[in-house]
Design an enzyme around this catalytic site. Sequence first.
Site, PDB file in Angstrom:
ATOM      1  N   GLY A 109       3.042  -0.951   4.240  1.00 48.18           N
ATOM      2  CA  GLY A 109       3.053   0.465   3.900  1.00 48.18           C
ATOM      3  C   GLY A 109       4.453   0.922   3.532  1.00 48.18           C
ATOM      4  O   GLY A 109       4.960   0.634   2.448  1.00 48.18           O
ATOM      5  N   GLY A 110       5.111   1.590   4.462  1.00 48.40           N
ATOM      6  CA  GLY A 110       6.426   2.199   4.226  1.00 48.40           C
ATOM      7  C   GLY A 110       7.426   1.288   3.523  1.00 48.40           C
ATOM      8  O   GLY A 110       8.099   1.710   2.567  1.00 48.40           O
ATOM      9  N   HIS A 155      -9.463   1.275   5.076  1.00 45.30           N
ATOM     10  CA  HIS A 155      -8.173   1.464   5.751  1.00 45.30           C
ATOM     11  C   HIS A 155      -8.369   2.418   6.934  1.00 45.30           C
ATOM     12  O   HIS A 155      -9.177   3.345   6.867  1.00 45.30           O
ATOM     13  CB  HIS A 155      -7.149   2.037   4.766  1.00 45.30           C
ATOM     14  CG  HIS A 155      -5.755   1.998   5.313  1.00 45.30           C
ATOM     15  ND1 HIS A 155      -5.296   2.942   6.198  1.00 45.30           N
ATOM     16  CD2 HIS A 155      -4.746   1.119   5.135  1.00 45.30           C
ATOM     17  CE1 HIS A 155      -4.043   2.644   6.532  1.00 45.30           C
ATOM     18  NE2 HIS A 155      -3.687   1.545   5.908  1.00 45.30           N
ATOM     19  N   GLY A 169       2.954   2.613  10.689  1.00 46.50           N
ATOM     20  CA  GLY A 169       3.897   3.706  10.494  1.00 46.50           C
ATOM     21  C   GLY A 169       4.654   4.111  11.739  1.00 46.50           C
ATOM     22  O   GLY A 169       5.301   5.152  11.778  1.00 46.50           O
ATOM     23  N   ASN A 213       0.866  -1.185   0.000  1.00 45.48           N
ATOM     24  CA  ASN A 213       0.000   0.000   0.000  1.00 45.48           C
ATOM     25  C   ASN A 213       0.901   1.233   0.000  1.00 45.48           C
ATOM     26  O   ASN A 213       1.480   1.577   1.025  1.00 45.48           O
ATOM     27  CB  ASN A 213      -0.903  -0.036   1.255  1.00 45.48           C
ATOM     28  CG  ASN A 213      -1.737   1.218   1.399  1.00 45.48           C
ATOM     29  OD1 ASN A 213      -1.786   2.060   0.491  1.00 45.48           O
ATOM     30  ND2 ASN A 213      -2.395   1.366   2.547  1.00 45.48           N
ATOM     31  N   TRP A 214       0.976   1.870  -1.151  1.00 43.50           N
ATOM     32  CA  TRP A 214       1.902   3.015  -1.287  1.00 43.50           C
ATOM     33  C   TRP A 214       1.374   4.276  -0.614  1.00 43.50           C
ATOM     34  O   TRP A 214       2.100   5.254  -0.482  1.00 43.50           O
ATOM     35  CB  TRP A 214       2.148   3.324  -2.772  1.00 43.50           C
ATOM     36  CG  TRP A 214       2.866   2.248  -3.525  1.00 43.50           C
ATOM     37  CD1 TRP A 214       3.307   1.035  -3.037  1.00 43.50           C
ATOM     38  CD2 TRP A 214       3.237   2.277  -4.904  1.00 43.50           C
ATOM     39  NE1 TRP A 214       3.919   0.326  -4.045  1.00 43.50           N
ATOM     40  CE2 TRP A 214       3.894   1.062  -5.197  1.00 43.50           C
ATOM     41  CE3 TRP A 214       3.077   3.213  -5.927  1.00 43.50           C
ATOM     42  CZ2 TRP A 214       4.383   0.759  -6.471  1.00 43.50           C
ATOM     43  CZ3 TRP A 214       3.561   2.914  -7.196  1.00 43.50           C
ATOM     44  CH2 TRP A 214       4.210   1.707  -7.459  1.00 43.50           C
ATOM     45  N   LYS A 215       0.100   4.292  -0.272  1.00 44.08           N
ATOM     46  CA  LYS A 215      -0.531   5.488   0.303  1.00 44.08           C
ATOM     47  C   LYS A 215      -0.316   6.682  -0.628  1.00 44.08           C
ATOM     48  O   LYS A 215      -0.288   6.495  -1.845  1.00 44.08           O
ATOM     49  CB  LYS A 215      -0.027   5.716   1.735  1.00 44.08           C
ATOM     50  CG  LYS A 215      -0.172   4.439   2.586  1.00 44.08           C
ATOM     51  CD  LYS A 215       0.050   4.655   4.054  1.00 44.08           C
ATOM     52  CE  LYS A 215      -0.131   3.313   4.781  1.00 44.08           C
ATOM     53  NZ  LYS A 215      -0.027   3.444   6.225  1.00 44.08           N
ATOM     54  N   SER A 272       3.901  -1.903  10.203  1.00 42.74           N
ATOM     55  CA  SER A 272       5.359  -1.975  10.371  1.00 42.74           C
ATOM     56  C   SER A 272       5.954  -3.323   9.971  1.00 42.74           C
ATOM     57  O   SER A 272       6.912  -3.789  10.593  1.00 42.74           O
ATOM     58  CB  SER A 272       5.749  -1.600  11.807  1.00 42.74           C
ATOM     59  OG  SER A 272       5.365  -0.266  12.097  1.00 42.74           O
ATOM     60  N   GLU A 326      -6.740   4.842   7.921  1.00 37.48           N
ATOM     61  CA  GLU A 326      -6.533   6.255   7.606  1.00 37.48           C
ATOM     62  C   GLU A 326      -7.786   6.862   6.966  1.00 37.48           C
ATOM     63  O   GLU A 326      -8.069   8.050   7.156  1.00 37.48           O
ATOM     64  CB  GLU A 326      -5.293   6.413   6.711  1.00 37.48           C
ATOM     65  CG  GLU A 326      -4.022   6.188   7.533  1.00 37.48           C
ATOM     66  CD  GLU A 326      -2.847   5.597   6.770  1.00 37.48           C
ATOM     67  OE1 GLU A 326      -2.838   5.634   5.531  1.00 37.48           O
ATOM     68  OE2 GLU A 326      -1.933   5.074   7.441  1.00 37.48           O
ATOM     69  N   GLU A 342      -5.021  -4.593  10.793  1.00 40.58           N
ATOM     70  CA  GLU A 342      -3.991  -3.562  10.922  1.00 40.58           C
ATOM     71  C   GLU A 342      -4.210  -2.786  12.210  1.00 40.58           C
ATOM     72  O   GLU A 342      -5.009  -1.828  12.230  1.00 40.58           O
ATOM     73  CB  GLU A 342      -4.053  -2.595   9.737  1.00 40.58           C
ATOM     74  CG  GLU A 342      -3.756  -3.239   8.410  1.00 40.58           C
ATOM     75  CD  GLU A 342      -3.195  -2.233   7.407  1.00 40.58           C
ATOM     76  OE1 GLU A 342      -2.174  -2.544   6.795  1.00 40.58           O
ATOM     77  OE2 GLU A 342      -3.760  -1.136   7.279  1.00 40.58           O
TER      78      GLU A 342
HETATM   79  O1  LIG Z   1      -1.098   0.919   6.865  1.00 39.46           O
HETATM   80  C1  LIG Z   1      -0.337   0.054   6.488  1.00 39.46           C
HETATM   81  C2  LIG Z   1      -0.603  -0.709   5.248  1.00 39.46           C
HETATM   82  O2  LIG Z   1      -1.892  -0.496   4.787  1.00 39.46           O
HETATM   83  C3  LIG Z   1       0.901  -0.256   7.234  1.00 39.46           C
HETATM   84  O3  LIG Z   1       1.784   0.790   7.097  1.00 39.46           O
HETATM   85  P1  LIG Z   1       3.315   0.608   7.596  1.00 39.46           P
HETATM   86  O4  LIG Z   1       3.798  -0.689   6.980  1.00 39.46           O
HETATM   87  O5  LIG Z   1       4.028   1.817   7.057  1.00 39.46           O
HETATM   88  O6  LIG Z   1       3.266   0.539   9.084  1.00 39.46           O
END
Ligand SMILES: O=C(CO)COP(=O)(O)O
Length: 264
Positions: free
Chosen positions: A243-244, A104, A182, A12-14, A222, A106, A176
């Site tokens: 994510g990251g 998600h 993050g 997930n590149w956000k 993470s 967010e 999640e």
């Molecule tokens: O929200 C995430 C994937 O959708 C997780 O993000 P991180 O891997 O950056 O913690």
Amino acid sequence: MTHTRTPLMAGNWKLNLNHQEAVVLVQKLAWTLSDKRHDYAKAEVAVLPPFTDIRSVQTLVDGDRLSIKYGAQDVSPHESGAYTGEVSAAMLAKLGCSYVVVGHSERRQYHAETDALVAEKATAALKHGLTPIICVGEGLEVRQAGGHVDHCTVQVTGSLAGLTAEQVAGSVLAYEPVWAIGTGEVATPEDAQEVCAELRACVRSTHGDDVGDTVRILYGGSVKATNVAALMAQPDVDGALVGGASLQVDEFAAICRFYAMPVL
Ligand SMILES: O=C(CO)COP(=O)(O)O
């Protein structure tokens, strides 16, 4: 019964990378995985870029016949009409998307998305042949009060409302924990397993044992190359929503190749 759930590693590149950067990353990822002889039967690989990147990713994946799948990070619950700024499931399907993230944390947090809306989005996705990745997860306060299992099972029940057994079997769930997103604060493999097992038990009770055994459940928060193997060793963790670390090619490729790593 032994299950046959193919692991899924989804990046997930956000809100990161424009369409040119997207092409560079996907190209490098494909090279790295082919160099290491990645076995896509051992882990499906998907990238989830911003909407504006998807056409470019489609052109690359089709042109080079890559085995990497792709999708979007959100979808409208509506088919079409006066909904400024929205993107429909039909549009994503036309771009060859396989997956779409719905609910998600967010979006739940910054866009006030409810379980009912998440269920509508999942329904819209399934109607057009997309696999929804339906996210749930508790915040830190809920975790500290020991309410994480109840919180997540309530979310998953609401987010699957109205879906048929077949539709649930064809969906992906993602656990999640918000406190692990993050933050570098990964849930322990046992934490991830506890909630993923409870989510599966919940699906078994609402939609039947077969559906519970079939539905894939990812962990996200993470995830890195150093912790993925231990998470994947858990019986109810079927993949990762990353994510990251999905923005770094070598790191994400290593995550996709978790099966080649020792469990630390
Ligand atoms: O929200 C995430 C994937 O959708 C997780 O993000 P991180 O891997 O950056 O913690």
